[in-house]
Design a protein around this motif. Sequence first.
Motif, PDB file in Angstrom:
ATOM      1  N   HIS A  81       0.954  -0.983  -0.016  1.00 47.21           N
ATOM      2  CA  HIS A  81      -0.007   0.008   0.067  1.00 47.21           C
ATOM      3  C   HIS A  81       0.947   1.475  -0.164  1.00 47.21           C
ATOM      4  N   TYR A  82       0.538   2.179  -1.072  1.00 46.74           N
ATOM      5  CA  TYR A  82       1.593   3.559  -1.057  1.00 46.74           C
ATOM      6  C   TYR A  82       0.680   4.481  -1.245  1.00 46.74           C
ATOM      7  N   ASN A  83       1.173   5.792  -0.457  1.00 47.91           N
ATOM      8  CA  ASN A  83       0.483   6.974  -0.518  1.00 47.91           C
ATOM      9  C   ASN A  83       0.959   7.810  -1.650  1.00 47.91           C
ATOM     10  N   LYS A  84      -0.107   7.917  -2.486  1.00 51.06           N
ATOM     11  CA  LYS A  84      -0.006   8.756  -3.801  1.00 51.06           C
ATOM     12  C   LYS A  84       0.439  10.213  -3.684  1.00 51.06           C
ATOM     13  N   PHE A 142      -0.158   4.347   8.733  1.00 55.08           N
ATOM     14  CA  PHE A 142      -0.388   4.453   7.282  1.00 55.08           C
ATOM     15  C   PHE A 142      -1.339   5.347   7.192  1.00 55.08           C
ATOM     16  N   GLU A 144      -0.454   8.849   7.699  1.00 55.93           N
ATOM     17  CA  GLU A 144       0.563   9.477   6.442  1.00 55.93           C
ATOM     18  C   GLU A 144       1.913   9.607   7.051  1.00 55.93           C
ATOM     19  N   ALA A 198       4.683   6.127   4.375  1.00 60.43           N
ATOM     20  CA  ALA A 198       4.568   6.372   3.013  1.00 60.43           C
ATOM     21  C   ALA A 198       4.037   5.217   2.376  1.00 60.43           C
ATOM     22  N   MET A 199       4.981   4.125   2.562  1.00 54.92           N
ATOM     23  CA  MET A 199       4.630   2.659   2.171  1.00 54.92           C
ATOM     24  C   MET A 199       4.512   1.587   3.102  1.00 54.92           C
ATOM     25  N   MET A 246      -8.656   9.445   1.343  1.00 57.77           N
ATOM     26  CA  MET A 246      -7.310   9.044   1.028  1.00 57.77           C
ATOM     27  C   MET A 246      -6.808   8.541  -0.398  1.00 57.77           C
ATOM     28  N   ASP A 247      -5.745   9.412  -0.695  1.00 60.24           N
ATOM     29  CA  ASP A 247      -5.332   9.217  -2.199  1.00 60.24           C
ATOM     30  C   ASP A 247      -4.214   8.175  -1.987  1.00 60.24           C
ATOM     31  N   TYR A 248      -4.312   6.750  -2.239  1.00 65.22           N
ATOM     32  CA  TYR A 248      -3.312   5.769  -2.101  1.00 65.22           C
ATOM     33  C   TYR A 248      -3.366   4.513  -3.172  1.00 65.22           C
TER      34      TYR A 248
END
Length: 463
Positions: free
Chosen positions: A164-167, A278, A281, A284-285, A303-305
């Motif tokens: 999972h990663y934070n765009k 996560f 924020e 980040a990953m 959330m933009d992920y």
Amino acid sequence: MNSIASPSLKRAGWWFLAFAALILFAVMLQRGMRGGRVATHTPDGRVIVEYWEKWAGIEAENMRVIVNDFNASQNRIFVNYLSVGNIEQKFLLAASGGNPPDVIGLYDQNTLNFTEKGALLPLDKLMARDGLTPADYLPRILNLGIHRGITWGLPSVPACLALHYNKRLFREAGLDPEKPPATLKELDEYAEKLTKRDASGKLTQLGFSPSDPGWWNPLYPTWFGGKIWDGVNKPTPDTPENIAAFEWAASYSRKYGVKDLQAFRSAMVQFDTGQNSFISERVAMQLQGVFMFTFIEKYKPDMDYGVAPFPAADASLTSVTLVQADLLGIPRGAANVEEGWKFIRYVQQQPVMEKLCQLQKRFSPLAKTSEQFYTNHSNPDIRIFRSLAESPTGSEWPRTPMINEYVDEMENGYSHIFMLDETAAEAMALVRRRMTPRFEERERKWEAIKDERMRNWEEIAPR
């Protein structure tokens, strides 16, 4: 007086509370056994099936919807559904006292130990009688309920892991939010770009940490082409692939500093909150399960992920994941075996299973999935998880009754590696030396009782 107890005193306090809770639970069971169950039938004559489930909160309430549907679908059985904390200990206590529930919700790892303790009933004959076959399920998911060739539990909901990663944080760091890391080398490079410190040098944001959340530390060898056991009865913690995996994990301690990482982790809060690392924020990953969407949707729906397969050390290894499942089983000594089975069988129907998995934000464990399931699913990444679960490079926790002891030893070894007290080779060699005799002793005991035990399991199997 200092109000902060020492760690040892805190542990003693928790052990006292846990022991007191078990004593209270035992008294309740004993009272129940003296007079039988408080009620065996509803006022309108339905058989009451006691169902204990380990889930709490929103996950427990989602299953309650399915239970209510079942109760409304017929007039012969009523499932009394209870969300039970510390279910493993309470179940074994109830089973040993002769007063278990009729249906039990388990993690797949629990079934191994429970079967060896004689706490569950085989389900194969019931499955054959009612037309359930292995072809009805994703093979790796069904296998999670099988031990020594016998089926002890059927899936309620499955899970597998992905990156999972934070765009938003990707964009801030100058990374393309639509291009997650495809290799482990890229993951490490991205992690450095996404890590921040304040003016004092304190870590304020981590790009990635192998120890966050830390639930699958012993299984990082999976992404290096390694395995921590031989698939039969031998621990293999210190193979070259495994050592490489744990040295990679240790590289984060060397890169960011053990004390700095510990300070960062000390600020972490309970997972099921909007402040977990996560969702808040701060990381980040993260390697996380399909269930993460439930908490993102609840606490930060905007959330933009993104989600992608967690990258492997070798680029030729693709779609590597860990597969897990929640299972439904029937305890040995259950008062209403047939009625409990009717409920489990109900959950295995495709429309019911798809409804449950939509509620729990999971993919279906069944071989067939309707297109409507995906169209109506709230998790936009559900097809990614389903694809990972079908991957031949998937893995699972070692399918051995030694799992709990082994994981404890692996976690202890990993802790020494993280702290840089020992090299990965030293820590894992010690794990092998400690665990190999225990595996061998367990195998000797099994060989001595195998024939008798298999006959007994055949005799007690409900038909």
